[in-house]
Scaffold this active site. Structure first.
Site, PDB file in Angstrom:
ATOM      1  N   LYS A 215       0.823  -1.211   0.000  1.00  0.00           N
ATOM      2  CA  LYS A 215       0.000   0.000   0.000  1.00  0.00           C
ATOM      3  C   LYS A 215       0.856   1.259   0.000  1.00  0.00           C
ATOM      4  O   LYS A 215       2.047   1.231   0.328  1.00  0.00           O
ATOM      5  CB  LYS A 215      -0.946  -0.022   1.203  1.00  0.00           C
ATOM      6  N   ARG A 251      -2.837 -10.200   5.354  1.00  0.00           N
ATOM      7  CA  ARG A 251      -3.298 -10.272   3.954  1.00  0.00           C
ATOM      8  C   ARG A 251      -2.204  -9.708   3.058  1.00  0.00           C
ATOM      9  O   ARG A 251      -1.877  -8.535   3.149  1.00  0.00           O
ATOM     10  CB  ARG A 251      -4.589  -9.452   3.825  1.00  0.00           C
TER      11      ARG A 251
HETATM   12  N1  HH2 Z   1      -7.151  -4.097   1.291  1.00  0.00           N
HETATM   13  C1  HH2 Z   1      -7.513  -4.168  -0.002  1.00  0.00           C
HETATM   14  C2  HH2 Z   1      -8.585  -4.971  -0.402  1.00  0.00           C
HETATM   15  N2  HH2 Z   1      -9.268  -5.712   0.499  1.00  0.00           N
HETATM   16  N3  HH2 Z   1      -9.581  -6.434   2.728  1.00  0.00           N
HETATM   17  C3  HH2 Z   1      -9.247  -6.387   4.019  1.00  0.00           C
HETATM   18  N4  HH2 Z   1      -9.921  -7.132   4.918  1.00  0.00           N
HETATM   19  N5  HH2 Z   1      -8.216  -5.597   4.467  1.00  0.00           N
HETATM   20  C4  HH2 Z   1      -7.486  -4.819   3.612  1.00  0.00           C
HETATM   21  O1  HH2 Z   1      -6.576  -4.098   4.089  1.00  0.00           O
HETATM   22  C5  HH2 Z   1      -7.838  -4.842   2.226  1.00  0.00           C
HETATM   23  C6  HH2 Z   1      -8.909  -5.675   1.806  1.00  0.00           C
HETATM   24  C7  HH2 Z   1      -6.748  -3.385  -1.032  1.00  0.00           C
HETATM   25  O2  HH2 Z   1      -5.701  -4.121  -1.560  1.00  0.00           O
HETATM   26  P1  HH2 Z   1      -5.705  -4.937  -2.953  1.00  0.00           P
HETATM   27  O3  HH2 Z   1      -6.712  -6.034  -2.939  1.00  0.00           O
HETATM   28  O4  HH2 Z   1      -4.330  -5.377  -3.225  1.00  0.00           O
HETATM   29  O5  HH2 Z   1      -6.042  -3.864  -4.049  1.00  0.00           O
HETATM   30  P2  HH2 Z   1      -7.357  -3.496  -4.842  1.00  0.00           P
HETATM   31  O6  HH2 Z   1      -8.407  -3.133  -3.848  1.00  0.00           O
HETATM   32  O7  HH2 Z   1      -6.933  -2.343  -5.723  1.00  0.00           O
HETATM   33  O8  HH2 Z   1      -7.796  -4.702  -5.636  1.00  0.00           O
END
Ligand code: HH2
Length: 269
Positions: A215, A251
């Site tokens: 992030k 995660r």
């Molecule tokens: N962060 C993201 C998505 N889902 N779920 C939980 N429980 N906690 C988090 O910190 C979290 C999440 C964002 O990351 P990512 O899936 O890599 O990116 P994107 O939302 O752009 O797909």
């Protein structure tokens, strides 16, 4: 005595064209399935499948499109992954949650913190475990100007309220996890305060999930590192939180680096 507690590793499988760090990498079903299998072989015991990016400013995805992205992946993974691996669906849409839980997911990861009664009803009907995440605002606007008095106290109190609401609606408390929502309506300082003050969240008595992987917060910690140079620091944060015994699920995108960091922390902690 060491407080080290080893968290489960949740591997991220984004079936999206536009996720902030890996959009497009696993957009085809076969690529997403192969990625999930690789993450499990590297040490993930939870696979989190998402079909909509929640990055700041991301455009919404229609129900049908999100279903078409995630359901074939979950169906394939249910047959191919060992039964010990938990399948998680990262969605805030009741129809997607419903289909995903029918397809074999047992964990509902909702970045809107179960604020939608329809989502709580789906989770209850399916007996799903749920991750209740904190977010201020919506993905479209959340990074505009997030404001808190005492961020740790406010995030903890909001999550306690959401948990109470879910329990009042019939979701067993022991099925719930909480997540401070790093980067979701928080400045760099807010994220730092939340990670430093994670014991307040832990005091709710529920498993804590943390997602810092790649992030902007990590980039800023490193003085402006681009997204493809944030995995080592992301793994190090996982190891530090584990050493303090404060995280139950971490995660991440880079499972191998995270497992290595946890192995080191466990041996030396
Ligand atoms: N962060 C993201 C998505 N889902 N779920 C939980 N429980 N906690 C988090 O910190 C979290 C999440 C964002 O990351 P990512 O899936 O890599 O990116 P994107 O939302 O752009 O797909």
């Amino acid at each position: 005595m060491s407080a080290f507690r080893r968290p489960a590793i949740m591997g991220i499988v984004n079936v999206t064209p536009d996720s902030f760090s890996d959009g497009g990498r696993a957009f085809e079903t076969a690529a997403a399935v192969a990625l999930a299998e690789r993450l499990v072989s590297q040490g993930a015991t939870i696979i989190d499948v998402g079909g909509e990016s929640t990055r700041p400013g991301a455009p919404p995805v229609l129900d049908a499109e999100e279903l078409a992205r995630v359901i074939p992946v979950l169906q394939a993974l249910k047959d191919r992954l060992p039964r010990t691996v938990t399948l998680s669906i990262d969605t805030s849409k009741p129809v997607v949650a419903e289909a995903a839980l029918e397809a074999g997911a047992t964990l509902l990861n909702d970045v809107t913190g179960l604020t939608n009664p329809a989502l709580r009803a789906v989770a209850r009907t399916h007996g799903a475990r749920c991750c209740v995440m904190h977010m201020q605002g919506t993905p479209r606007t959340m990074q505009d100007a997030p404001v808190y008095g005492d961020v740790v106290a406010e995030v903890t109190a909001t999550l306690a309220e959401r948990v109470a609401q879910a329990v009042a609606d019939g979701l067993p408390r022991e099925q719930l996890l909480v997540d401070p929502g790093i980067g979701f309506g928080k400045t760099f300082e807010h994220n730092l305060a939340l990670l430093r003050g994670l014991d307040a969240l832990k005091a709710l008595g529920l498993p804590v999930l943390v997602g810092v992987s790649r992030k902007a917060f990590v980039g800023k910690l490193l003085g402006g590192a681009p997204v493809n140079q944030r995995d080592a620091a992301s793994a190090q944060i996982a190891a530090l939180l584990a050493t303090r015994g404060l995280v139950d699920v971490i995660r991440v995108h880079d499972v191998a680096a995270t497992k290595a960091a946890l192995d080191v922390a466990q041996a030396l902690g």
